[in-house]
Design a protein around this motif. Sequence first.
Motif: not given
Length: 332
Positions: A146-156, A173-183, A190-192
């Motif tokens: 499963v690919v989750v886009k904007a994974a650091a958002s509330g829905v993500g 998938l998230a818009g920065s390295a920090e957000k991706a790591a947090w997700a 896997d994080i992108v």
Amino acid sequence: MRAVRIDEFGGPEVLVPVEVPEPAAGPGQVLVRIAAAGVNRADALVRAGVYHRAGRPPLIPGVEAAGVVAAVGEGVTGLQVGQRVMALDGVNAPGFYAELAVVPASQVTALPEGVGLVEAAALPVAWLSAWYCLRHLAKVTKEDTVVVKAAASGVGSAAVQIAAETGARVIALAGSAEKAAWAGEFGAQDIVDTSAHPDEAEVEEVLRLTDGRGADVVLDTVGGRAFGRSLREVGHGGRVVALANVALEPSTIDTRDFYPKNASVLGFQLTNLQIHGYDPRPDLRELAERVAAGAYRVPVESVVPLEEARAAHELLERRDNRGKIVLAVADL
């Protein structure tokens, strides 16, 4: 009572603290004393006057909240004064940026012990959307990627946990390295960082992580151009679930990106689902019970006083938040 009202459409500055008369519960309705109200992108669209069900000012925004039952109208059963509840109502738009709100009883769900009111205020929109999309539409199983886009958002962040709980492999998938790591802390294998993999590089990275097969499920919480990439990232027989267009831009697609793969494209819009008869209470009860049991963690980045709703919207529109933003209305 205290409330935050929109007297004209515009930016966050149009969110004005006011005093308004207290509402009263009519037949089939519940009067909820609000403790906390979730802040959503739909609220920002209402404020700007571009939401499909915005109505006309003056209006009080807010479609999800948690609090305590203050009164019940004639014919209401199963809910009692003093009971802790969460409420969702994107159809009638009662306006939860206030100390009190009247809601149809069919949109009010009792809370189990072990779920705080701030957590509960974050469940009805983001978590219910992620739950419905993954469990009811995509029917995710442990066999899926499963690919989750904007994974650091509330829905993500909700979707990452819901998919991971099934045993599925999750690519966040998230818009920065920090957000991706947090997700990744919520169970993604896997994080992108999409800032390092923009546009077609994002597609290439998803295909690399899936050995060229593509994902079984892509949860597209972004829309716009990202939707076209989602169609290229899904694999044979896969499912793309589209539930937003926070990009606020058209989606240009090539049907050759999905029909040769026998892929399905599924749409989701919570308010429209309710208009057509969906009762959210069973799913919300199950979500709350899983939160109470410790199966899910509800990340709330910021709790902002009601009178500072403008600051909450400014934070939301910067897209710097990880998890939900919640307005604190009362200490209950």
